[in-house]
Design an enzyme around this catalytic site. Structure first.
Site, short mmCIF file in Angstrom:
data_model
loop_
_atom_site.label_atom_id
_atom_site.label_comp_id
_atom_site.label_asym_id
_atom_site.label_seq_id
_atom_site.Cartn_x
_atom_site.Cartn_y
_atom_site.Cartn_z
N GLY A 187 73.20 74.17 30.10
CA GLY A 187 72.71 72.80 30.05
C GLY A 187 71.85 72.53 31.28
O GLY A 187 71.20 73.43 31.81
N GLU A 188 71.85 71.28 31.74
CA GLU A 188 71.10 70.86 32.92
C GLU A 188 69.58 70.97 32.74
O GLU A 188 68.82 70.76 33.68
CB GLU A 188 71.47 71.69 34.16
CG GLU A 188 72.92 71.67 34.55
CD GLU A 188 73.22 72.52 35.79
OE1 GLU A 188 72.27 73.07 36.40
OE2 GLU A 188 74.39 72.64 36.15
N GLY A 189 69.11 71.35 31.57
CA GLY A 189 67.69 71.62 31.40
C GLY A 189 67.29 73.02 31.84
O GLY A 189 66.10 73.33 31.91
#
Length: 336
Positions: A303-305
C-alpha cells in the site's frame, strides 16, 4: 470548483475534459520518426503517446510528479478484520511525516513531491455491517479533501493510503461494483490467518447484504462500504482528470477507489494507468474489470502508493526516450 452533494460530484464526472487528440497524434507521428525500429520500445511508446495526449504536448516532459497519501480509520476493525490494531494508522502517519516509510524513499528516488492527509482518525467510519460507513456529508467532505489535495502544477499523480481495515472495505466495494461472492474478492490484507480471513469474508458478505438496496449506485457504494481515505483517493483521481493530470494507480485499495469513478461514469479513468499488480488476491480481477494492464508485477502488497510510485520511473523512462531521442533526420541516420 467544488461540490456539496454526491449529485453535484456525479455531474462533474459527467463533464470531464478529454485527451488532446492533436497532441496525441503529434506524439504518435514523432514516435514513428525516432531512431529505433518501429515498436522496439514496446509499451513505453504507448505510454509516452498516452501521456502526451493528456498533457496536450506532442513532446512532453515529466518533471513535477505528486504523491498523496490519505489515511483513515474504519469501524469494522472492531470485528477483528486486521492483523494490526487501528492505532497503527496514526503511528504510520507520523512515520510518513517524519520521512521514515517506504513511500518516502520512493518519492525521493523519483523526485516526487509527497503530501500526507489524515482524515478524522479519531472518528472511525461506522461499522458497515450495521450502518452506512459514512453519511453523505462525510463522504463528500472526504472526496473534497482529495479534490483539494491535488497540486494544479503537478504533471503526474499517484495516490496512496494508510488505514487499518481498508482491504476489507475495498473488498466490499469491488464485490458490490463487479458482482460475485464475498470470498472471491477478499484476501489476507496485512496477513491475517485463516480465522481472520473467515472474519473478513463474513464482514464483507454482511455489508453487501446490509446495503443491497443501494449497490446499483457506485457513489452510494463508496458511501456505505468505503472509508474516508478511499473517498479521498477517488476525489484526487477525479480532480487530476479535471486538470488533465495523468494518474498512475497503485494497488488493490487504490484501484477499488478508482473503480467507483469508472463504474459511475464509463471512461473516467482514461487518464490513468495501472502501476502494478499487487499480491492481494483480487487486484488482478479488479484491473481486468477496468481494462488496465499493469506496468509492474513484483508481488508488492504494502500500500502507501508504493507500487504506483515505483512505476513513476517507468513513465519517466518512456517520456525521456520519446522527447529526448533524435529523429532519423535530426541524427542523420538512414531510416529503414
Amino acid at each position: 470548483m467544488s461540490f456539496t452533494t454526491l449529485a453535484e460530484f456525479r455531474a462533474i464526472l459527467n463533464d470531464m475534459p478529454v485527451a488532446d487528440e492533436e497532441a496525441r497524434a503529434g506524439a504518435e507521428a514523432r514516435n514513428g520518426q525516432l531512431t529505433k525500429p518501429p515498436g522496439s520500445l514496446g509499451r513505453l511508446e504507448d505510454l509516452a503517446i498516452w501521456y502526451a495526449g493528456w498533457r496536450g504536448d506532442a513532446k512532453p516532459v515529466l518533471q513535477a510528479p505528486q504523491i498523496i497519501i490519505f489515511a483513515g480509520n474504519h469501524g469494522i476493525c472492531a470485528q477483528g478484520v486486521s492483523a494490526f490494531p487501528p492505532e497503527v494508522t496514526a503511528q504510520m502517519v507520523m512515520n510518513f511525516q517524519a520521512g521514515g516509510a517506504a513511500i518516502n524513499q520512493l518519492a525521493k528516488a523519483f523526485g516526487a513531491k509527497m503530501d500526507v492527509h489524515a482524515l478524522a482518525l479519531e472518528t472511525p467510519t461506522a461499522d458497515f455491517t450495521k450502518d452506512a460507513a459514512m453519511s453523505e456529508a462525510e463522504v463528500v467532505a472526504a472526496l473534497m479533501t482529495g479534490w483539494n489535495a491535488v497540486d494544479a502544477s503537478a504533471d503526474l499523480l499517484v495516490t496512496g493510503e494508510m488505514g487499518i481495515g481498508n482491504t476489507t472495505s475495498a473488498s466490499a466495494i469491488v464485490a458490490a461494483l463487479f458482482g460475485g461472492a464475498a470470498a472471491e474478492w477478499t484476501g489476507r490484507g496485512t496477513g491475517v490467518d485463516d480465522a481472520g480471513l473467515a472474519i473478513k469474508i463474513r464482514v464483507v458478505a454482511d455489508g453487501l447484504a446490509r446495503h443491497a438496496d443501494v449497490l446499483d449506485d457506485p457513489l452510494q457504494v463508496l458511501r456505505c462500504l468505503g472509508g474516508r481515505e478511499l473517498a479521498a483517493m477517488a476525489g484526487a483521481i477525479a480532480r487530476a482528470r479535471h486538470l488533465r493530470i495523468p494518474v498512475i494507480l497503485d494497488g488493490f485499495i487504490c484501484s477499488a477507489a478508482a473503480s467507483v469513478l469508472e463504474m459511475a461514469v464509463t471512461g473516467t479513468l482514461d487518464h490513468a494507468v495501472a502501476g502494478h499488480i499487487s499480491a492481494e488476491t483480487a487486484h488482478g480481477m479488479v484491473l481486468k474489470n477496468l481494462g488496465k494492464e499493469p506496468l509492474l508485477a513484483l508481488d508488492m502488497r504494502l500500500g502507501e502508493g508504493s507500487g504506483g510510485a515505483l512505476a513513476i520511473g517507468i513513465l519517466q523512462g518512456a517520456i525521456a526516450c520519446h522527447t529526448g531521442m533524435s529523429t532519423f533526420s535530426e541524427a542523420g541516420v538512414a531510416a529503414g
